[in-house]
Design a protein around this motif. Structure first.
Motif, short mmCIF file in Angstrom:
data_model
loop_
_atom_site.label_atom_id
_atom_site.label_comp_id
_atom_site.label_asym_id
_atom_site.label_seq_id
_atom_site.Cartn_x
_atom_site.Cartn_y
_atom_site.Cartn_z
N ASP A 104 -28.57 41.81 -141.42
CA ASP A 104 -28.20 40.41 -141.62
C ASP A 104 -27.38 39.95 -140.42
OD1 ASP A 104 -25.61 41.27 -141.98
OD2 ASP A 104 -25.55 40.87 -144.12
N ARG A 105 -27.27 38.64 -140.28
CA ARG A 105 -26.62 38.07 -139.11
C ARG A 105 -25.67 36.95 -139.49
NH1 ARG A 105 -31.50 39.18 -137.20
NH2 ARG A 105 -31.52 40.53 -135.37
N SER A 106 -24.66 36.77 -138.67
CA SER A 106 -23.87 35.55 -138.77
C SER A 106 -23.69 34.98 -137.38
CB SER A 106 -22.53 35.81 -139.45
OG SER A 106 -21.66 36.50 -138.58
N VAL A 107 -23.55 33.66 -137.32
CA VAL A 107 -23.33 32.96 -136.05
C VAL A 107 -22.05 32.15 -136.19
CG1 VAL A 107 -24.23 31.26 -134.41
CG2 VAL A 107 -25.82 32.74 -135.66
N VAL B 30 -22.85 36.15 -132.26
CA VAL B 30 -23.82 36.57 -133.28
C VAL B 30 -23.47 37.99 -133.69
CG1 VAL B 30 -26.25 36.98 -133.81
CG2 VAL B 30 -25.62 35.11 -132.26
N THR B 31 -23.11 38.17 -134.94
CA THR B 31 -22.77 39.49 -135.46
C THR B 31 -23.91 39.98 -136.35
OG1 THR B 31 -20.43 38.90 -135.45
CG2 THR B 31 -21.05 40.83 -136.75
N ALA C 113 -22.78 40.11 -130.38
CA ALA C 113 -23.36 39.53 -129.16
C ALA C 113 -22.74 38.18 -128.88
CB ALA C 113 -24.88 39.39 -129.32
N THR C 114 -22.42 37.96 -127.63
CA THR C 114 -21.75 36.74 -127.19
C THR C 114 -22.69 35.95 -126.28
OG1 THR C 114 -19.67 37.96 -127.27
CG2 THR C 114 -19.67 35.91 -126.03
N TYR C 115 -23.14 34.79 -126.75
CA TYR C 115 -24.08 33.97 -125.98
C TYR C 115 -23.35 32.81 -125.32
CZ TYR C 115 -28.05 36.20 -128.35
OH TYR C 115 -28.98 37.10 -128.83
N ARG C 116 -23.74 32.47 -124.11
CA ARG C 116 -23.20 31.28 -123.45
C ARG C 116 -23.55 30.06 -124.29
NH1 ARG C 116 -23.54 31.29 -117.01
NH2 ARG C 116 -23.15 29.11 -117.50
N ALA C 117 -22.52 29.34 -124.74
CA ALA C 117 -22.80 28.16 -125.58
C ALA C 117 -23.24 26.97 -124.74
CB ALA C 117 -21.56 27.79 -126.40
N ASP C 118 -22.94 27.01 -123.45
CA ASP C 118 -23.32 25.86 -122.63
C ASP C 118 -24.82 25.87 -122.31
OD1 ASP C 118 -22.98 28.14 -121.10
OD2 ASP C 118 -22.33 27.06 -119.32
N THR C 119 -25.40 27.05 -122.12
CA THR C 119 -26.79 27.11 -121.66
C THR C 119 -27.78 27.52 -122.75
OG1 THR C 119 -26.43 29.39 -120.94
CG2 THR C 119 -26.17 27.67 -119.28
#
Lengths: 252, 252
Positions: B181-184, B208-209, B224-230
């Protein structure tokens, strides 16, 4: 969870300050309590106002602090897991078990980005819905339904309002739903969002865009705006992933 | 997409300014171009620096502008749809077709929040991975694998580094994956994240965990850490949901 990395490089000053303030929040403040003003906090921690403000902004992004309209900066409760998608089969908005409440409906034209997703410039019904969790508004949604998707809609339910919204949703159920997809991105609350979500305009929000496919085309598009300060969006079988360092730290 | 609401209430001054600057970005600036400094911009639009800064912050949250390390504020390219989850069956990190690249592996203890998800305080292998899209880093991940999840791991691949990371991932494949399962949620980039993602520390990121379930327990947790700008995170069958008002506006 942005702070769970292995620390291998020196960190900027405000980052250290953020950690120090975070510990003070745990030990000295209760959830909902109002923080002292910036001048007093800067004096207490012996930092410049600009450094303090950077640290407070980080704590807000991480959900530790909330800026509240007409109140000031308060200690935030732990983020709430809000299920965007469970394991059950795809279903239309308004289907049995839907957690969203219809608030109104108007007829208009879709914004360019939505018209692009719908691949159509035709007029749309715009259903407004809200989502409440633990007694507080957590999300606002605009559901765009091209008039041709619900061509059988009768005018018996009035031209607008919640009754009209329910009628549009009821008509949608008649279409065979073939699938849906979603995207999540960062946005900022418009004045309307802000009012519905009890936030300040410009506050960060998580924008979930859902396309609903039926009869070989995109039959509706939902744009939902979730409070980024209080919500953790969950996907999958277990909606309540508990990630709460605050409770952990308090317990230790 | 935070601006697609029906406008029914008056908006604050910086909000209007944001719209005006957004139009100027479309008509006068190219993607990647550096914006004039704040003083010049404030003079041009006849507003106070504070108002200007609020408008620029909104445009950054909405992905229109990027603050770049050592460069300044530039016009952002359209956000890229990054598939977090497709329609294919659940699979372990490192399985065939995985888009993440292992960068290293260390042994350590999990942060409290992750230990809570793992329901264990035992030591973990921490696999670092990166994700590149269109030649740019878009996400950094730490995958926490309790040593007992990969008990058969041999020491032949060295104590750390990408080889070790691959060995841990290989051992994970041996476990029967029962689900995930995931959370954002919204976070801010730590110094480490920032370096890997070519961003400034404190920049907004989407965290995202993911919990991986095997043998009746949580066998691994990925943060996981995603660039929120791009990035626009996509879920479901169609990974590239195109929502790009800029292109729309340019075309009209």
């Amino acid at each position: 969870m942005g702070t769970t990395q292995l620390q291998t490089v020196p960190e900027p000053k405000y980052w250290h300050l953020k950690t120090v303030i975070g510990e003070a929040l745990d030990s000295e403040f209760a959830v909902g309590e109002i923080l002292p003003n910036e001048r007093d906090l800067a004096a207490r921690f012996g930092v410049a106002r600009a450094t303090l403000r950077q640290a407070l902004e980080q704590l807000e992004l991480e959900g530790r602090l909330q800026r509240r309209r007409g109140v000031g900066t308060t200690v935030a409760p732990p983020r709430v897991g809000v299920a965007v998608e469970g394991s059950r089969a795809h279903s239309w908005p308004g289907a049995r078990g839907d957690v969203w409440q219809p608030a109104g409906c108007e007829r208009g034209s879709a914004p360019a980005a939505v018209a692009d997703l719908l691949d159509s410039e035709e007029p749309v019904h715009v259903v407004r819905r809200t989502r409440v969790s633990h007694g507080r508004p957590v999300a606002a949604e605009l559901l765009y339904v091209p008039v041709s998707s619900v061509a059988e809609l009768s005018s018996i339910d009035g031209p607008s309002g919640p009754g009209r919204a329910r009628a549009v949703l009821r008509e949608l159920q008649r279409l065979g739903l073939e699938g849906e997809d979603r995207s999540v991105e960062l946005g900022s609350a418009s004045a309307d969002d802000a009012r519905e979500l009890d936030r300040l305009p410009g506050a960060p929000v998580l924008v979930v865009t859902t396309r609903f496919f039926a009869e070989g085309r995109t039959a509706a598009v939902a744009v939902a705006t979730y409070r980024a300060d209080t919500c953790r969006l969950t996907f999958g079988d277990t909606p309540h992933v508990e990630i709460d360092h605050r409770q952990e730290r308090r317990a230790s």
